[in-house]
Design a protein around this motif. Structure first.
Motif, PDB file in Angstrom:
ATOM      1  N   GLY A   1      28.101  22.876  43.415  1.00  0.00           N
ATOM      2  CA  GLY A   1      29.370  22.437  43.980  1.00  0.00           C
ATOM      3  C   GLY A   1      30.575  22.904  43.186  1.00  0.00           C
ATOM      4  N   VAL A   2      30.328  23.437  42.000  1.00  0.00           N
ATOM      5  CA  VAL A   2      31.428  23.878  41.138  1.00  0.00           C
ATOM      6  C   VAL A   2      31.558  25.389  41.299  1.00  0.00           C
ATOM      7  CG1 VAL A   2      32.325  23.955  38.794  1.00  0.00           C
ATOM      8  CG2 VAL A   2      30.897  22.045  39.498  1.00  0.00           C
ATOM      9  N   SER A   3      32.301  25.828  42.295  1.00  0.00           N
ATOM     10  CA  SER A   3      32.520  27.246  42.532  1.00  0.00           C
ATOM     11  C   SER A   3      33.902  27.608  42.011  1.00  0.00           C
ATOM     12  CB  SER A   3      32.431  27.534  44.027  1.00  0.00           C
ATOM     13  OG  SER A   3      32.655  28.878  44.269  1.00  0.00           O
ATOM     14  N   LYS A   4      34.014  28.755  41.386  1.00  0.00           N
ATOM     15  CA  LYS A   4      35.280  29.116  40.765  1.00  0.00           C
ATOM     16  C   LYS A   4      35.921  30.284  41.507  1.00  0.00           C
ATOM     17  CE  LYS A   4      37.408  29.434  36.382  1.00  0.00           C
ATOM     18  NZ  LYS A   4      37.316  29.061  35.017  1.00  0.00           N
ATOM     19  N   ALA A   5      37.062  30.031  42.118  1.00  0.00           N
ATOM     20  CA  ALA A   5      37.839  31.066  42.790  1.00  0.00           C
ATOM     21  C   ALA A   5      39.051  31.357  41.917  1.00  0.00           C
ATOM     22  CB  ALA A   5      38.263  30.614  44.178  1.00  0.00           C
ATOM     23  N   ILE A   6      39.160  32.600  41.468  1.00  0.00           N
ATOM     24  CA  ILE A   6      40.209  32.991  40.534  1.00  0.00           C
ATOM     25  C   ILE A   6      41.189  33.910  41.253  1.00  0.00           C
ATOM     26  CG2 ILE A   6      40.667  34.130  38.335  1.00  0.00           C
ATOM     27  CD1 ILE A   6      37.769  33.479  37.576  1.00  0.00           C
ATOM     28  N   SER A   7      42.475  33.698  41.023  1.00  0.00           N
ATOM     29  CA  SER A   7      43.474  34.530  41.688  1.00  0.00           C
ATOM     30  C   SER A   7      43.343  35.977  41.206  1.00  0.00           C
ATOM     31  CB  SER A   7      44.888  34.013  41.417  1.00  0.00           C
ATOM     32  OG  SER A   7      45.272  34.299  40.093  1.00  0.00           O
ATOM     33  N   LEU A   8      43.668  36.903  42.092  1.00  0.00           N
ATOM     34  CA  LEU A   8      43.588  38.324  41.762  1.00  0.00           C
ATOM     35  C   LEU A   8      44.492  38.642  40.577  1.00  0.00           C
ATOM     36  CD1 LEU A   8      42.412  41.080  42.424  1.00  0.00           C
ATOM     37  CD2 LEU A   8      44.302  41.417  44.025  1.00  0.00           C
ATOM     38  N   GLU A   9      45.654  38.009  40.528  1.00  0.00           N
ATOM     39  CA  GLU A   9      46.584  38.265  39.426  1.00  0.00           C
ATOM     40  C   GLU A   9      45.977  37.868  38.078  1.00  0.00           C
ATOM     41  OE1 GLU A   9      51.280  37.652  38.339  1.00  0.00           O
ATOM     42  OE2 GLU A   9      50.397  36.467  39.940  1.00  0.00           O
ATOM     43  N   ASP A  10      45.225  36.754  38.056  1.00  0.00           N
ATOM     44  CA  ASP A  10      44.622  36.288  36.806  1.00  0.00           C
ATOM     45  C   ASP A  10      43.560  37.236  36.275  1.00  0.00           C
ATOM     46  OD1 ASP A  10      46.256  34.071  36.824  1.00  0.00           O
ATOM     47  OD2 ASP A  10      44.721  32.714  37.608  1.00  0.00           O
ATOM     48  N   ILE A  11      42.867  37.944  37.157  1.00  0.00           N
ATOM     49  CA  ILE A  11      41.799  38.838  36.704  1.00  0.00           C
ATOM     50  C   ILE A  11      42.163  40.317  36.823  1.00  0.00           C
ATOM     51  CG2 ILE A  11      39.975  37.182  37.200  1.00  0.00           C
ATOM     52  CD1 ILE A  11      39.388  38.870  39.755  1.00  0.00           C
ATOM     53  N   TRP A  12      43.382  40.603  37.229  1.00  0.00           N
ATOM     54  CA  TRP A  12      43.784  41.979  37.518  1.00  0.00           C
ATOM     55  C   TRP A  12      43.499  42.934  36.367  1.00  0.00           C
ATOM     56  CZ3 TRP A  12      44.355  45.005  41.366  1.00  0.00           C
ATOM     57  CH2 TRP A  12      45.005  46.224  41.222  1.00  0.00           C
ATOM     58  N   ASN A  13      43.877  42.580  35.147  1.00  0.00           N
ATOM     59  CA  ASN A  13      43.681  43.493  34.018  1.00  0.00           C
ATOM     60  C   ASN A  13      42.209  43.791  33.757  1.00  0.00           C
ATOM     61  OD1 ASN A  13      46.377  44.023  33.410  1.00  0.00           O
ATOM     62  ND2 ASN A  13      46.552  42.135  32.247  1.00  0.00           N
ATOM     63  N   LYS A  14      41.336  42.880  34.119  1.00  0.00           N
ATOM     64  CA  LYS A  14      39.897  43.096  33.916  1.00  0.00           C
ATOM     65  C   LYS A  14      39.278  43.951  35.011  1.00  0.00           C
ATOM     66  CE  LYS A  14      39.313  38.741  31.523  1.00  0.00           C
ATOM     67  NZ  LYS A  14      38.801  37.378  31.598  1.00  0.00           N
ATOM     68  N   VAL A  15      39.821  43.894  36.226  1.00  0.00           N
ATOM     69  CA  VAL A  15      39.172  44.558  37.357  1.00  0.00           C
ATOM     70  C   VAL A  15      39.935  45.770  37.901  1.00  0.00           C
ATOM     71  CG1 VAL A  15      37.999  42.447  38.084  1.00  0.00           C
ATOM     72  CG2 VAL A  15      40.208  43.033  39.094  1.00  0.00           C
ATOM     73  N   LYS A  16      41.126  46.038  37.398  1.00  0.00           N
ATOM     74  CA  LYS A  16      41.908  47.106  38.036  1.00  0.00           C
ATOM     75  C   LYS A  16      41.273  48.484  37.883  1.00  0.00           C
ATOM     76  CE  LYS A  16      45.441  47.669  34.460  1.00  0.00           C
ATOM     77  NZ  LYS A  16      46.878  47.555  34.224  1.00  0.00           N
ATOM     78  N   ASP A  17      40.473  48.709  36.836  1.00  0.00           N
ATOM     79  CA  ASP A  17      39.784  49.995  36.723  1.00  0.00           C
ATOM     80  C   ASP A  17      38.732  50.162  37.816  1.00  0.00           C
ATOM     81  OD1 ASP A  17      41.268  50.895  34.585  1.00  0.00           O
ATOM     82  OD2 ASP A  17      39.865  50.128  33.081  1.00  0.00           O
ATOM     83  N   LYS A  18      38.108  49.067  38.227  1.00  0.00           N
ATOM     84  CA  LYS A  18      37.122  49.117  39.305  1.00  0.00           C
ATOM     85  C   LYS A  18      37.794  49.269  40.663  1.00  0.00           C
ATOM     86  CE  LYS A  18      33.747  46.222  36.955  1.00  0.00           C
ATOM     87  NZ  LYS A  18      33.027  44.959  36.975  1.00  0.00           N
ATOM     88  N   LEU A  19      39.081  48.909  40.726  1.00  0.00           N
ATOM     89  CA  LEU A  19      39.811  48.925  41.992  1.00  0.00           C
ATOM     90  C   LEU A  19      40.862  50.033  42.050  1.00  0.00           C
ATOM     91  CD1 LEU A  19      40.411  45.071  42.321  1.00  0.00           C
ATOM     92  CD2 LEU A  19      38.570  46.423  43.329  1.00  0.00           C
ATOM     93  N   LYS A  20      40.690  51.085  41.253  1.00  0.00           N
ATOM     94  CA  LYS A  20      41.743  52.116  41.175  1.00  0.00           C
ATOM     95  C   LYS A  20      42.012  52.792  42.519  1.00  0.00           C
ATOM     96  CE  LYS A  20      38.425  55.060  38.932  1.00  0.00           C
ATOM     97  NZ  LYS A  20      38.032  55.503  37.628  1.00  0.00           N
ATOM     98  N   GLU A  21      41.006  52.855  43.391  1.00  0.00           N
ATOM     99  CA  GLU A  21      41.236  53.451  44.712  1.00  0.00           C
ATOM    100  C   GLU A  21      42.192  52.609  45.545  1.00  0.00           C
ATOM    101  OE1 GLU A  21      38.102  52.752  43.624  1.00  0.00           O
ATOM    102  OE2 GLU A  21      36.914  54.580  43.656  1.00  0.00           O
ATOM    103  N   LEU A  22      42.345  51.351  45.177  1.00  0.00           N
ATOM    104  CA  LEU A  22      43.251  50.456  45.897  1.00  0.00           C
ATOM    105  C   LEU A  22      44.689  50.975  45.847  1.00  0.00           C
ATOM    106  CD1 LEU A  22      43.352  47.866  47.525  1.00  0.00           C
ATOM    107  CD2 LEU A  22      43.545  46.588  45.398  1.00  0.00           C
ATOM    108  N   PHE A  23      45.069  51.611  44.740  1.00  0.00           N
ATOM    109  CA  PHE A  23      46.408  52.202  44.629  1.00  0.00           C
ATOM    110  C   PHE A  23      46.619  53.231  45.737  1.00  0.00           C
ATOM    111  CE2 PHE A  23      45.793  50.651  40.307  1.00  0.00           C
ATOM    112  CZ  PHE A  23      47.025  50.111  40.028  1.00  0.00           C
ATOM    113  N   TYR A  24      45.619  54.073  45.971  1.00  0.00           N
ATOM    114  CA  TYR A  24      45.741  55.113  46.990  1.00  0.00           C
ATOM    115  C   TYR A  24      45.727  54.529  48.393  1.00  0.00           C
ATOM    116  CZ  TYR A  24      45.008  57.974  42.934  1.00  0.00           C
ATOM    117  OH  TYR A  24      45.142  58.529  41.697  1.00  0.00           O
ATOM    118  N   ILE A  25      44.975  53.467  48.599  1.00  0.00           N
ATOM    119  CA  ILE A  25      44.970  52.794  49.894  1.00  0.00           C
ATOM    120  C   ILE A  25      46.366  52.271  50.217  1.00  0.00           C
ATOM    121  CG2 ILE A  25      44.137  50.741  51.130  1.00  0.00           C
ATOM    122  CD1 ILE A  25      41.431  51.171  49.661  1.00  0.00           C
ATOM    123  N   VAL A  26      46.996  51.618  49.236  1.00  0.00           N
ATOM    124  CA  VAL A  26      48.339  51.060  49.443  1.00  0.00           C
ATOM    125  C   VAL A  26      49.353  52.178  49.634  1.00  0.00           C
ATOM    126  CG1 VAL A  26      50.186  49.697  48.399  1.00  0.00           C
ATOM    127  CG2 VAL A  26      47.814  48.916  48.240  1.00  0.00           C
TER     128      VAL A  26
END
Length: 153
Positions: A77-102
């Protein structure tokens, strides 16, 4: 050319900081959250172990089984949903294609002035919804996580 400014096909350049700000603004506006279930699984296991130990100590085998079941359910019952802004620095390398999509999306409006294109995007509900849904789908696919948002599919 600054390291933050990148070339994108031909004579079009874009500032990664501006595109990052656009992504994070949209994430904040539409409350994009990433669910981390591996932490939930660890909590469920810990609660099940604790419940089993306490149940076994106080009620024998049956108490251990019941305690483990209740503890495991409490952990799930304890599920953790974290805002994208809070984890951005950790995941932005995995999401680099997102820059091109935008950038590709904003090119529909005015590819020479992304600041102006962003304001056009925010004024157009249909385009904004389309981009946010694309961002959500991309993040879910790349991170292999459930992504929540205030926008309705």
């Amino acid at each position: 050319m600054s390291s933050a400014v990148q070339s994108y096909g031909g004579d079009v350049n874009f500032d990664r900081r501006l595109i990052e700000r656009i992504i994070l603004d949209l994430a904040e506006t539409f409350e994009i959250r990433v669910v981390f279930e591996h932490q939930t699984a660890m909590l469920a296991g810990a609660f099940a172990l604790a419940g089993g130990l306490v149940g076994g100590f106080t009620g024998g085998k049956m108490g251990a089984a019941v305690g483990a079941g209740i503890g495991g359910a409490a952990g799930l019952g304890v599920s953790k949903a974290i805002s994208l802004e809070d984890i951005w620095n950790k995941v932005k390398d995995k999401l680099k294609e997102l820059f091109y999509i935008v950038v590709n999306f904003l090119r529909r409006f005015d590819y020479t002035d992304y600041e102006r294109a962003y304001y056009i995007l925010m004024a157009c509900a249909t385009s904004r919804r389309e981009l946010v849904m694309t961002i959500i789908e991309f993040i879910a696919d790349k991170l292999k996580r459930e992504v929540l948002s205030s926008i309705q599919p």
